[in-house]
Design a protein around this motif. Structure first.
Motif, PDB file in Angstrom:
ATOM      1  N   ARG A 114       0.809  -1.212   0.000  1.00  0.00           N
ATOM      2  CA  ARG A 114       0.000   0.000   0.000  1.00  0.00           C
ATOM      3  C   ARG A 114       0.849   1.271   0.000  1.00  0.00           C
ATOM      4  N   ILE A 115       1.915   1.247   0.768  1.00  0.00           N
ATOM      5  CA  ILE A 115       2.759   2.438   0.867  1.00  0.00           C
ATOM      6  C   ILE A 115       4.238   2.054   0.774  1.00  0.00           C
ATOM      7  N   GLN A 116       5.052   3.084   0.622  1.00  0.00           N
ATOM      8  CA  GLN A 116       6.498   2.893   0.612  1.00  0.00           C
ATOM      9  C   GLN A 116       6.970   2.776   2.067  1.00  0.00           C
ATOM     10  N   LEU A 117       7.794   1.774   2.344  1.00  0.00           N
ATOM     11  CA  LEU A 117       8.354   1.591   3.685  1.00  0.00           C
ATOM     12  C   LEU A 117       9.871   1.694   3.566  1.00  0.00           C
ATOM     13  N   VAL A 118      10.399   2.772   4.112  1.00  0.00           N
ATOM     14  CA  VAL A 118      11.802   3.118   3.883  1.00  0.00           C
ATOM     15  C   VAL A 118      12.664   2.738   5.082  1.00  0.00           C
ATOM     16  N   GLY A 119      13.763   2.050   4.834  1.00  0.00           N
ATOM     17  CA  GLY A 119      14.699   1.711   5.903  1.00  0.00           C
ATOM     18  C   GLY A 119      15.842   2.713   5.947  1.00  0.00           C
ATOM     19  N   ASP A 120      15.994   3.355   7.105  1.00  0.00           N
ATOM     20  CA  ASP A 120      17.101   4.311   7.277  1.00  0.00           C
ATOM     21  C   ASP A 120      18.070   3.768   8.333  1.00  0.00           C
ATOM     22  N   ASP A 121      17.754   3.979   9.623  1.00  0.00           N
ATOM     23  CA  ASP A 121      18.639   3.484  10.685  1.00  0.00           C
ATOM     24  C   ASP A 121      18.858   1.975  10.595  1.00  0.00           C
ATOM     25  N   ILE A 122      17.867   1.256  10.101  1.00  0.00           N
ATOM     26  CA  ILE A 122      17.982  -0.210  10.013  1.00  0.00           C
ATOM     27  C   ILE A 122      18.908  -0.630   8.866  1.00  0.00           C
ATOM     28  N   PHE A 123      19.016   0.169   7.801  1.00  0.00           N
ATOM     29  CA  PHE A 123      19.824  -0.212   6.622  1.00  0.00           C
ATOM     30  C   PHE A 123      21.173   0.520   6.548  1.00  0.00           C
ATOM     31  N   VAL A 124      21.198   1.730   7.069  1.00  0.00           N
ATOM     32  CA  VAL A 124      22.386   2.605   7.051  1.00  0.00           C
ATOM     33  C   VAL A 124      23.173   2.591   5.720  1.00  0.00           C
ATOM     34  N   THR A 125      22.413   2.557   4.602  1.00  0.00           N
ATOM     35  CA  THR A 125      23.024   2.617   3.264  1.00  0.00           C
ATOM     36  C   THR A 125      24.104   1.541   3.073  1.00  0.00           C
ATOM     37  N   ASN A 126      23.949   0.446   3.783  1.00  0.00           N
ATOM     38  CA  ASN A 126      24.982  -0.594   3.767  1.00  0.00           C
ATOM     39  C   ASN A 126      24.574  -1.719   2.807  1.00  0.00           C
ATOM     40  N   PRO A 127      25.343  -1.929   1.735  1.00  0.00           N
ATOM     41  CA  PRO A 127      24.966  -2.946   0.746  1.00  0.00           C
ATOM     42  C   PRO A 127      24.705  -4.325   1.359  1.00  0.00           C
ATOM     43  N   ALA A 128      25.497  -4.728   2.335  1.00  0.00           N
ATOM     44  CA  ALA A 128      25.323  -6.066   2.930  1.00  0.00           C
ATOM     45  C   ALA A 128      24.016  -6.148   3.730  1.00  0.00           C
ATOM     46  N   ILE A 129      23.721  -5.104   4.494  1.00  0.00           N
ATOM     47  CA  ILE A 129      22.491  -5.114   5.295  1.00  0.00           C
ATOM     48  C   ILE A 129      21.265  -5.046   4.387  1.00  0.00           C
ATOM     49  N   ILE A 130      21.348  -4.239   3.337  1.00  0.00           N
ATOM     50  CA  ILE A 130      20.215  -4.128   2.404  1.00  0.00           C
ATOM     51  C   ILE A 130      19.976  -5.473   1.718  1.00  0.00           C
ATOM     52  N   THR A 131      21.045  -6.152   1.377  1.00  0.00           N
ATOM     53  CA  THR A 131      20.910  -7.470   0.749  1.00  0.00           C
ATOM     54  C   THR A 131      20.181  -8.442   1.687  1.00  0.00           C
ATOM     55  N   GLU A 132      20.542  -8.408   2.951  1.00  0.00           N
ATOM     56  CA  GLU A 132      19.878  -9.275   3.933  1.00  0.00           C
ATOM     57  C   GLU A 132      18.400  -8.895   4.074  1.00  0.00           C
ATOM     58  N   ALA A 133      18.125  -7.594   4.076  1.00  0.00           N
ATOM     59  CA  ALA A 133      16.750  -7.112   4.233  1.00  0.00           C
ATOM     60  C   ALA A 133      15.868  -7.541   3.061  1.00  0.00           C
ATOM     61  N   ILE A 134      16.436  -7.493   1.865  1.00  0.00           N
ATOM     62  CA  ILE A 134      15.688  -7.906   0.674  1.00  0.00           C
ATOM     63  C   ILE A 134      15.335  -9.384   0.804  1.00  0.00           C
ATOM     64  N   ASP A 135      16.294 -10.142   1.262  1.00  0.00           N
ATOM     65  CA  ASP A 135      16.117 -11.566   1.473  1.00  0.00           C
ATOM     66  C   ASP A 135      15.007 -11.854   2.486  1.00  0.00           C
ATOM     67  N   ARG A 136      14.961 -11.049   3.525  1.00  0.00           N
ATOM     68  CA  ARG A 136      13.974 -11.272   4.607  1.00  0.00           C
ATOM     69  C   ARG A 136      12.688 -10.487   4.417  1.00  0.00           C
ATOM     70  N   LYS A 137      12.532  -9.865   3.249  1.00  0.00           N
ATOM     71  CA  LYS A 137      11.327  -9.083   2.938  1.00  0.00           C
ATOM     72  C   LYS A 137      11.058  -8.012   3.989  1.00  0.00           C
ATOM     73  N   VAL A 138      12.084  -7.268   4.283  1.00  0.00           N
ATOM     74  CA  VAL A 138      11.992  -6.154   5.219  1.00  0.00           C
ATOM     75  C   VAL A 138      12.003  -4.844   4.427  1.00  0.00           C
ATOM     76  N   ALA A 139      10.931  -4.065   4.553  1.00  0.00           N
ATOM     77  CA  ALA A 139      10.771  -2.782   3.864  1.00  0.00           C
ATOM     78  C   ALA A 139      10.665  -2.982   2.351  1.00  0.00           C
ATOM     79  N   ASN A 140      10.490  -1.872   1.614  1.00  0.00           N
ATOM     80  CA  ASN A 140      10.493  -1.958   0.153  1.00  0.00           C
ATOM     81  C   ASN A 140      11.242  -0.770  -0.449  1.00  0.00           C
ATOM     82  N   SER A 141      12.029  -0.115   0.400  1.00  0.00           N
ATOM     83  CA  SER A 141      12.714   1.108  -0.023  1.00  0.00           C
ATOM     84  C   SER A 141      13.869   1.389   0.940  1.00  0.00           C
ATOM     85  N   ALA A 142      14.886   2.077   0.454  1.00  0.00           N
ATOM     86  CA  ALA A 142      16.019   2.414   1.324  1.00  0.00           C
ATOM     87  C   ALA A 142      16.309   3.912   1.294  1.00  0.00           C
TER      88      ALA A 142
END
Ligand code: PGA
Ligand code: ZN
Length: 420
Positions: A306-334
């Motif tokens: 329904r809406i954009q869910l943006v990860g900031d403090d949880i992702f910290v623009t970190n490629p490795a963390i974002i990769t894990e988040a995509i895998d775990r279906k966490v958020a849909n935006s960074a």
């Protein structure tokens, strides 16, 4: 070829020290970069080096980071030829040698990285955004500005727990029209607050900081101000976006304290859903805390379509963390902040990973800023379609929006807005 690298301690928008880095090439070309600094930082961000010397800016000095640029980093880089900023970034990462850039300081590293990127563009006779678009291999576009018009949390002294209430002219026909809409709504909001007896002083990002505690009350005022200014609230006109920065009001017991209430993750998700039912909220950043990954998966399952869910403090623009988040279906935006990761190259990598996975990206300033406008070019060059740089007020915020207007003016064929 790098002839000289020089840093000096300057002030950011909160009267705290930061770095200005100047890079001079053998051809006599000189570029400089200002380093941003956050207040509600994620724990996994690259490490900003501060002096902790109470005699110097109350411990906030960056003399050590400055010394690293002028000493070790200058020694390693001057006299050498680089054909791309990526080569300089690789050198910086190797020289620092730590995961979080804690040895030289991420503030020192990003200053040099930004200057190197700017030197490459300037040497090639290209605008920064053109150079970035070529490196990232994407079609550039002008982003939707997300104006943070009401400030709370760590950015203001009021009792509002949510940090940012933004207006996003998604339906504007062009970038200049979007900026005009932002400024007009800001003026109407100010008038409404004044009429309501609220103080109209500003928070760190230029938004108003009224003595309101319930987020719903602010959302109501924003819809009214949008209407007052003659615009349509909603995705076809001006939508709303939130950055609660929930890590900041998470209790040690794992609950969320909002205006006196203590909510579980699921109760807070319910509350967000209600907000989306009642108000034209199109995006929520850091709706839950950075350590609440299970909550985030439920939030994403509930509201992600329904809406954009943006990860900031949880992702910290970190490629490795974002990769894990995509895998775990966490958020849909960074959220994308260059100093969270420390180099332009790694920033572009984080954005590439998002693009491939279908995660949107929003380029962002920090609450402590300089007049540097690199992030405006980054948003345009990566074609991500979204930039947040605070209110349409305060020089360091407006500098970014004005840079977008200049780019738009020089390049009228650039498309505006998010790709839908
Ligand atoms: P910061 O806040 O720059 O103080 O970290 C910005 C944000 O949370 O998006
Ligand atoms: Zn944030």
């Amino acid at each position: 070829r790098i002839e000289r690298l020089h840093a000096v301690e300057i002030l950011d928008s909160r009267a705290r020290p930061t770095l200005s880095v100047t890079l001079t090439t053998a051809d006599g070309l000189r570029v400089r970069a200002g380093v941003p600094s956050g207040a509600s930082t994620g724990t996994r961000e690259a490490v900003e080096l501060r002096d902790d010397d109470p005699e110097h800016f109350g411990g906030q000095g960056v003399a050590r980071a400055v010394a690293h640029v002028n000493g070790e980093m200058a020694e390693a880089l001057t006299g050498r030829s680089f054909s791309t900023f990526a080569e300089v970034d690789a050198e910086l990462i190797a020289l620092d040698g730590t995961d979080a850039k804690s040895r030289l300081g991420a503030n020192a590293v990003i200053g040099v990285s930004l200057a190197a990127a700017r030197a490459q563009a300037t040497a090639a006779g290209r605008e920064m955004w053109q150079c970035l678009a070529e490196v990232a291999e994407v079609a550039p576009r002008l982003p939707v500005p997300h104006f943070n018009v009401v400030n709370g949390g760590a950015h203001a002294a009021n009792q509002l727990d949510f940090q940012e209430f933004m207006i996003a002219p998604l339906g504007a026909p062009s970038l200049p029209e979007a900026v005009r809409a932002g400024a007009e709504v800001y003026a109407r909001l100010k008038a409404r607050l004044a009429r309501g007896g609220y103080a109209i002083g500003l928070g760190d990002e230029g938004g108003f900081a009224p003595a309101i505690d319930r987020p719903e009350e602010v959302l109501r005022l924003l819809v009214e101000a949008i209407t007052d200014a003659g615009y349509t609230p909603g995705r076809d006109g001006i939508a709303l976006a939130l950055d609660p920065a929930a890590s900041e009001f998470r209790t040690p017991e794992g609950r969320y304290r909002i205006a006196g209430d203590e909510l579980t993750s699921d109760q807070l998700i319910d509350r967000y859903e209600e907000m989306c039912d009642r108000f034209p909220v199109w995006s929520i950043e850091d709706g839950l805390g950075e350590d609440d990954w299970t909550g985030w998966t439920r939030l994403t399952a509930r509201l992600g379509d329904r809406i954009q869910l943006v990860g900031d403090d949880i992702f910290v623009t970190n490629p490795a963390i974002i990769t894990e988040a995509i895998d775990r279906k966490v958020a849909n935006s960074a959220l994308i902040k260059v100093n969270q990761i420390g180099t332009v190259t790694e920033t572009l990598e984080a954005m590439r990973i998002c693009r491939v996975a279908g995660y949107t990206q929003m380029v962002s300033h920090r609450s402590g800023e300089t007049e540097d406008t690199f992030i405006a070019d980054l948003a345009v060059g990566t074609g991500c379609g979204q930039l947040k740089s605070g209110a349409p007020a305060r020089g360091e915020r407006v500098a970014k929006y004005n840079r977008l207007i200049e780019i738009s003016d020089a390049e009228p064929a650039l498309p505006y807005g998010i790709v839908r």
